[in-house]
Design a protein around this motif. Structure first.
Motif, short mmCIF file in Angstrom:
data_model
loop_
_atom_site.label_atom_id
_atom_site.label_comp_id
_atom_site.label_asym_id
_atom_site.label_seq_id
_atom_site.Cartn_x
_atom_site.Cartn_y
_atom_site.Cartn_z
N GLY A 351 65.02 23.28 46.09
CA GLY A 351 65.62 22.12 46.93
C GLY A 351 67.11 21.86 46.96
N ASN A 352 67.66 22.58 45.88
CA ASN A 352 69.14 22.15 45.59
C ASN A 352 69.97 22.59 46.80
OD1 ASN A 352 69.09 21.43 42.94
ND2 ASN A 352 68.98 23.40 42.39
N ILE A 353 70.91 21.98 47.26
CA ILE A 353 71.80 22.42 48.41
C ILE A 353 72.93 22.91 47.98
CG2 ILE A 353 72.78 21.05 50.41
CD1 ILE A 353 70.76 18.73 49.95
N ILE A 354 73.33 24.06 48.74
CA ILE A 354 74.31 24.62 48.47
C ILE A 354 75.32 24.97 49.69
CG2 ILE A 354 75.14 27.18 47.68
CD1 ILE A 354 72.10 27.49 46.71
N VAL A 355 76.40 24.25 49.45
CA VAL A 355 77.28 24.42 50.66
C VAL A 355 78.68 25.20 50.44
CG1 VAL A 355 78.75 22.64 52.23
CG2 VAL A 355 76.57 21.88 50.87
N ALA A 356 79.16 25.85 51.34
CA ALA A 356 80.49 26.56 51.50
C ALA A 356 81.52 25.75 51.82
CB ALA A 356 80.25 27.73 52.20
N TYR A 358 85.15 25.35 52.94
CA TYR A 358 86.18 26.40 53.09
C TYR A 358 87.45 25.61 52.86
CZ TYR A 358 85.98 24.12 57.80
OH TYR A 358 85.91 23.03 58.76
N TRP A 359 87.53 24.48 52.81
CA TRP A 359 89.10 23.80 52.63
C TRP A 359 89.29 23.97 51.10
CZ3 TRP A 359 92.55 23.97 56.20
CH2 TRP A 359 92.04 23.49 57.34
N ALA A 360 88.15 23.65 50.33
CA ALA A 360 88.43 23.73 48.96
C ALA A 360 88.17 24.95 48.33
CB ALA A 360 87.37 22.54 48.14
N ASN A 361 88.01 25.95 49.01
CA ASN A 361 87.61 27.34 48.64
C ASN A 361 86.69 27.25 47.32
OD1 ASN A 361 89.31 28.89 50.08
ND2 ASN A 361 90.97 28.12 48.95
N GLN A 362 85.47 26.50 47.68
CA GLN A 362 84.56 26.41 46.61
C GLN A 362 83.32 26.47 47.18
OE1 GLN A 362 85.57 22.40 45.21
NE2 GLN A 362 86.88 23.01 43.58
N ILE A 363 82.16 26.89 46.42
CA ILE A 363 80.89 26.60 46.63
C ILE A 363 80.28 25.45 45.91
CG2 ILE A 363 78.66 27.44 46.35
CD1 ILE A 363 79.93 30.52 46.70
N LYS A 364 79.80 24.17 46.62
CA LYS A 364 79.22 23.08 45.78
C LYS A 364 77.82 23.18 45.91
CE LYS A 364 83.53 20.40 46.65
NZ LYS A 364 84.06 19.38 47.51
N ILE A 365 77.25 22.82 44.91
CA ILE A 365 75.97 22.86 44.67
C ILE A 365 75.41 21.42 44.45
CG2 ILE A 365 73.77 23.37 43.35
CD1 ILE A 365 75.61 25.88 42.72
N PHE A 366 74.37 20.83 45.11
CA PHE A 366 73.84 19.36 45.14
C PHE A 366 72.62 19.40 44.97
CE2 PHE A 366 77.72 19.14 47.51
CZ PHE A 366 78.42 18.12 47.50
N SER A 367 72.13 18.26 44.26
CA SER A 367 70.60 18.14 44.11
C SER A 367 70.10 17.60 45.35
CB SER A 367 70.39 17.30 42.80
OG SER A 367 70.89 15.98 43.29
N ASN A 368 68.62 17.62 45.30
CA ASN A 368 68.04 17.29 46.73
C ASN A 368 68.31 15.71 46.77
OD1 ASN A 368 65.54 16.70 48.43
ND2 ASN A 368 66.19 18.64 48.59
N SER A 369 68.64 15.23 45.61
CA SER A 369 68.92 13.50 45.80
C SER A 369 70.49 13.29 45.97
CB SER A 369 68.20 12.80 44.57
OG SER A 369 68.86 13.34 43.35
N SER A 370 71.09 14.38 46.33
CA SER A 370 72.36 14.01 46.76
C SER A 370 73.57 14.07 45.59
CB SER A 370 72.71 13.02 47.59
OG SER A 370 71.90 12.81 48.62
N HIS A 371 73.26 14.53 44.41
CA HIS A 371 74.36 14.38 43.22
C HIS A 371 74.82 15.79 42.99
CE1 HIS A 371 72.85 10.34 42.18
NE2 HIS A 371 71.56 10.81 42.03
N LEU A 372 76.28 15.84 43.22
CA LEU A 372 77.02 16.99 42.78
C LEU A 372 76.82 17.51 41.32
CD1 LEU A 372 79.08 19.40 43.80
CD2 LEU A 372 80.96 17.75 42.72
N ILE A 373 76.05 18.69 41.29
CA ILE A 373 75.80 19.09 39.83
C ILE A 373 76.41 20.23 39.45
CG2 ILE A 373 73.32 18.18 40.17
CD1 ILE A 373 72.20 20.71 41.05
#
Length: 384
Positions: A351-356, A358-373
């Protein structure tokens, strides 16, 4: 004279006999009456005794029934206690098995991660998902729950596969959406300008391509087929083995990102609705999304399905990712647009949310409760 006296004597004797007979008859009648009274008394006595015996028997029956009921309740309590004890014993056995399997899986994960430094980024992700799914499956033996996020799952020093744009069968001109075959690990990518789906293996090597109608965008796949949406408002079902189109339907609106479960879910671009087809491309329903964070300028661009909920990404909305029920009702807001700027996202198996981004050139991973982890950036990657 003597004769008359004799006659009178006979008459007197007869009368005496009659009186005696009358007396005897009366005596008999009195005896009969006494006998009747005695019989009635006996009858009444028997009736009273019979009624008492019946009452006693009824009391005995009631007591027996009450005793039987109490014994049944005791038996039920014993049965419940037995079942509870068996459940506790089963839980203890399962816990021991779980602890043993978890230790084994942790050792396997560490071994696989130690090998990952020599793998490509795609291969590492594929391996990680396989091991992660095994771990989640074991956790579900006792109770379905999320495994806590661990930074080491995502902080590897990865070597990504670099895809170069250009011309030719094995290069990309405008890659759009991708989908991964979880069995083979092969990656399918829609290439908008070349009108085809590129297929590469998990190490990034070109395998083959599948021709599509003009400007393919959305993509999802099953074991035997790929489902592609195009910029000319088509939804196409293509067999992977022979690359032939099985069926094609025209959509009212352009369908952008897609995902698949039992049915196919697509984003109706600029209509802020999810359109649903079965795997034979028969239209099932359109789900308008209801959210105060959707405006006339908002566009739905990507969708992922998780635990029967629809995770949807929008452009030009104050909340980039929002979660909806199957009837389009807003359940919760996940990630605000101030945190990410991307067009595509995915969810891992816990259930972790993985977002590309593109402006930050990063892959960000959030928990299912919306916290950037966690964040993966160029600092985590090295090029071959």
């Amino acid at each position: 004279m003597a004769t008359r006296v004799a006659a009178v004597g006979e008459v007197t004797g007869v009368e005496e006999m009659e009186r005696r007979l009358v007396w005897l008859v009366e005596q008999v009648e009195r005896e009969k009456e006494k006998t009747r009274d005695t019989f009635q008394q006996l009858h009444n006595l028997l009736a009273v005794r019979e009624e008492g015996v019946l009452r006693e028997l009824d009391g005995v029956v009631v007591e027996a029934r009450q005793e039987l009921k109490e014994k049944r309740e005791v038996l039920q309590e014993l049965q419940r206690a037995k079942e509870s004890a068996e459940r506790e014993l089963t839980k203890k056995k399962l816990k021991r098995v779980l602890e043993k399997n978890l230790k084994t899986l942790e050792d396997e994960i560490k071994e696989e991660l130690s090998k990952a430094l020599s793998m490509t980024w795609v291969e590492v992700e594929w391996k990680r998902e396989q091991l992660e799914q095994s771990l989640v499956d074991v956790c579900k033996v006792v109770k379905k729950k999320e495994r806590p996020f661990r930074t080491e799952d995502y902080s590897l020093k990865l070597r990504p596969v670099w895809f170069h744009e250009g011309t030719g069968s094995s290069v990309f001109e405008d890659p759009q959406q991708l989908a991964i075959n979880t069995v083979s690990g092969n990656i399918f990518v829609t290439d908008n300008n070349t009108n085809k789906v590129q297929v590469i293996d998990k190490t990034g090597h070109y395998l083959y391509h599948i021709p599509t109608p003009p400007h393919p965008v959305g993509l999802c796949l099953s074991d035997e087929f790929i489902f592609v949406t195009t910029g000319v408002k088509q939804l196409v079902k293509i067999q992977i083995s022979n690359k032939k189109t099985v069926k094609s339907v025209v959509t009212e609106k352009m369908v952008y990102g897609m995902d698949i479960s039992n049915n196919i879910y697509g984003c109706e671009y600029r209509n802020n609705s999810v359109i649903v087809f079965d795997k034979n491309l028969n239209f099932l329903k359109r789900i308008p999304l209801k959210s105060p964070h959707i405006t006339s300028d908002t566009s739905i661009i990507s969708i992922r399905l998780y635990e029967n909920h629809m995770y949807v990404m929008f452009r030009r909305s104050d909340y980039r990712i929002q979660v909806f029920s199957q009837d389009g009702q807003l359940l919760r807001l996940v990630i605000p647009s101030s945190d990410i700027n991307g067009s595509f996202f995915s969810l891992d198996r816990i259930g972790n949310i993985i977002v590309a981004d593109y402006w930050a050139n990063q892959i960000k991973i959030f928990s299912n409760s919306s916290h950037l982890i966690h964040t993966i950036s160029n600092d985590n990657l090295t090029e071959d």
